[in-house]
Design a protein around this motif. Structure first.
Motif, mmCIF file in Angstrom:
data_model
loop_
_atom_site.group_PDB
_atom_site.id
_atom_site.type_symbol
_atom_site.label_atom_id
_atom_site.label_comp_id
_atom_site.label_asym_id
_atom_site.label_seq_id
_atom_site.Cartn_x
_atom_site.Cartn_y
_atom_site.Cartn_z
ATOM 1 N N THR A 61 -68.131 32.444 51.264
ATOM 2 C CA THR A 61 -66.953 33.012 50.500
ATOM 3 C C THR A 61 -67.859 33.671 49.134
ATOM 4 O O THR A 61 -68.526 32.723 48.700
ATOM 5 N N ALA A 62 -67.831 34.807 48.713
ATOM 6 C CA ALA A 62 -68.642 35.307 47.758
ATOM 7 C C ALA A 62 -67.437 35.588 46.783
ATOM 8 O O ALA A 62 -66.455 36.315 46.795
ATOM 9 N N TYR A 63 -67.715 34.922 45.290
ATOM 10 C CA TYR A 63 -66.917 34.891 44.339
ATOM 11 C C TYR A 63 -67.434 36.240 43.341
ATOM 12 O O TYR A 63 -68.530 36.042 42.994
ATOM 13 N N ALA A 80 -64.298 44.238 51.685
ATOM 14 C CA ALA A 80 -63.604 43.931 52.959
ATOM 15 C C ALA A 80 -63.899 45.083 53.787
ATOM 16 O O ALA A 80 -64.385 44.828 55.159
ATOM 17 N N ARG A 81 -63.796 46.370 53.439
ATOM 18 C CA ARG A 81 -63.954 47.438 54.383
ATOM 19 C C ARG A 81 -65.614 47.522 54.855
ATOM 20 O O ARG A 81 -65.843 48.211 55.873
ATOM 21 N N ASN A 82 -66.611 46.919 53.932
ATOM 22 C CA ASN A 82 -67.784 47.108 54.315
ATOM 23 C C ASN A 82 -68.623 45.822 54.487
ATOM 24 O O ASN A 82 -69.780 45.606 54.483
ATOM 25 N N LYS A 83 -67.623 44.766 54.781
ATOM 26 C CA LYS A 83 -68.250 43.433 55.326
ATOM 27 C C LYS A 83 -69.297 43.175 56.228
ATOM 28 O O LYS A 83 -70.002 42.705 56.193
ATOM 29 N N TYR A 84 -69.025 43.872 57.304
ATOM 30 C CA TYR A 84 -69.928 44.067 58.511
ATOM 31 C C TYR A 84 -71.236 44.369 58.079
ATOM 32 O O TYR A 84 -72.367 44.044 58.729
ATOM 33 N N GLU A 85 -71.213 45.627 57.449
ATOM 34 C CA GLU A 85 -72.662 46.283 56.846
ATOM 35 C C GLU A 85 -73.267 45.314 55.990
ATOM 36 O O GLU A 85 -74.406 45.122 55.997
ATOM 37 N N ARG A 87 -73.055 42.047 55.745
ATOM 38 C CA ARG A 87 -73.344 41.165 56.324
ATOM 39 C C ARG A 87 -74.637 41.305 57.223
ATOM 40 O O ARG A 87 -75.723 40.518 57.349
ATOM 41 N N ARG A 88 -74.798 42.431 57.702
ATOM 42 C CA ARG A 88 -76.077 42.881 58.397
ATOM 43 C C ARG A 88 -77.297 43.144 57.327
ATOM 44 O O ARG A 88 -78.153 42.506 57.724
ATOM 45 N N GLN A 89 -77.025 43.511 56.343
ATOM 46 C CA GLN A 89 -78.118 43.834 55.473
ATOM 47 C C GLN A 89 -78.446 42.463 54.773
ATOM 48 O O GLN A 89 -79.533 42.432 54.391
ATOM 49 N N VAL A 90 -77.290 41.668 54.479
ATOM 50 C CA VAL A 90 -77.712 40.364 54.058
ATOM 51 C C VAL A 90 -78.656 39.615 54.807
ATOM 52 O O VAL A 90 -79.566 38.757 54.395
ATOM 53 N N ALA A 91 -78.233 39.638 56.118
ATOM 54 C CA ALA A 91 -78.861 38.950 57.378
ATOM 55 C C ALA A 91 -80.429 39.216 57.538
ATOM 56 O O ALA A 91 -81.304 38.443 57.688
ATOM 57 N N LYS A 92 -80.804 40.633 57.008
ATOM 58 C CA LYS A 92 -82.136 40.903 57.030
ATOM 59 C C LYS A 92 -82.855 40.225 56.107
ATOM 60 O O LYS A 92 -84.248 39.904 56.198
ATOM 61 N N LYS A 93 -82.422 39.713 54.901
ATOM 62 C CA LYS A 93 -82.909 38.863 54.016
ATOM 63 C C LYS A 93 -83.041 37.452 54.056
ATOM 64 O O LYS A 93 -83.508 36.601 53.325
ATOM 65 N N LEU A 102 -68.829 37.095 55.906
ATOM 66 C CA LEU A 102 -68.761 37.126 54.623
ATOM 67 C C LEU A 102 -67.138 37.279 54.347
ATOM 68 O O LEU A 102 -66.636 38.236 55.037
ATOM 69 N N ARG A 103 -66.854 36.493 53.447
ATOM 70 C CA ARG A 103 -65.583 36.612 52.662
ATOM 71 C C ARG A 103 -65.562 37.046 51.200
ATOM 72 O O ARG A 103 -66.730 36.248 50.713
ATOM 73 N N PHE A 104 -64.664 37.508 50.591
ATOM 74 C CA PHE A 104 -64.518 37.812 49.226
ATOM 75 C C PHE A 104 -63.440 37.433 48.490
ATOM 76 O O PHE A 104 -62.468 37.522 49.007
ATOM 77 N N GLN A 105 -63.868 36.977 47.430
ATOM 78 C CA GLN A 105 -62.497 36.609 46.625
ATOM 79 C C GLN A 105 -63.144 36.873 45.041
ATOM 80 O O GLN A 105 -64.142 37.067 44.742
ATOM 81 N N LEU A 106 -62.000 37.121 44.076
ATOM 82 C CA LEU A 106 -62.266 37.475 42.985
ATOM 83 C C LEU A 106 -62.787 36.259 42.024
ATOM 84 O O LEU A 106 -62.361 35.008 42.251
ATOM 85 N N ASP A 107 -63.684 36.361 41.284
ATOM 86 C CA ASP A 107 -64.196 35.142 40.323
ATOM 87 C C ASP A 107 -63.355 35.041 39.110
ATOM 88 O O ASP A 107 -63.359 35.888 38.313
ATOM 89 N N ARG A 108 -62.870 33.882 39.203
ATOM 90 C CA ARG A 108 -61.738 33.666 38.015
ATOM 91 C C ARG A 108 -62.488 32.897 37.051
ATOM 92 O O ARG A 108 -61.905 32.140 36.133
#
Length: 139
Positions: A61-63, A80-85, A87-93, A102-108
């Motif tokens: 979960t990314a804040y 959310a619309r781009n989470k698969y791409e 994920r693929r880009q992050v996986a390369k690294k 990958l899940r996303f939440q606002l950083d409070r």
């Protein structure tokens, strides 16, 4: 003999912290470089404050927070619309066996810091904080 015990809510393990920070850096890099071909995403400057992973490292979960806090409603939808791409880009690294979902939440965090500052600035709190501690022994 080491026991295989489950994580009982005592906080993240060193491995979770290490993997979360590695994912945070990779995701920040992907977003900064504009590696995902979505003009809406590339128009935004997004800060990744923290990434927390599940115990089994299968979910991360990314804040996040858009620069200046502008577009908070849109940023989660676009990510959310781009989470698969992403994920693929992050996986390369990463050097992990599996790439986490990958899940996303606002950083409070900044909102919480502002609220803390507001509370500490109240006259009642300042008066109590400045009052001499009656229970402390004199030296």
């Amino acid at each position: 003999m080491a026991k295989n015990k489950s994580h009982d809510g005592a906080g993240p393990t060193q491995r979770q912290l290490r993997v979360g920070e590695t994912i945070r850096r990779a995701l920040s890099d992907v977003l900064a470089r504009g590696d995902v071909h979505d003009p809406d995403l590339n128009r935004m400057s997004i800060t990744v404050g923290e990434v927390r992973t599940s115990n089994d490292l299968k979910v991360a979960t990314a804040y996040v927070l858009p620069l200046g806090g502008i577009g908070q409603d849109d940023v989660l939808k676009i990510l959310a619309r781009n989470k698969y791409e992403l994920r693929r880009q992050v996986a390369k690294k990463l050097t992990l066996k599996f790439s986490p979902e990958l899940r996303f939440q606002l950083d409070r965090t900044f909102d919480q810091m502002d609220e803390t500052r507001r509370m500490l600035a109240q006259d009642v709190v300042r008066r109590d904080a400045d009052a001499p501690d009656e229970e402390a022994p004199e030296t």
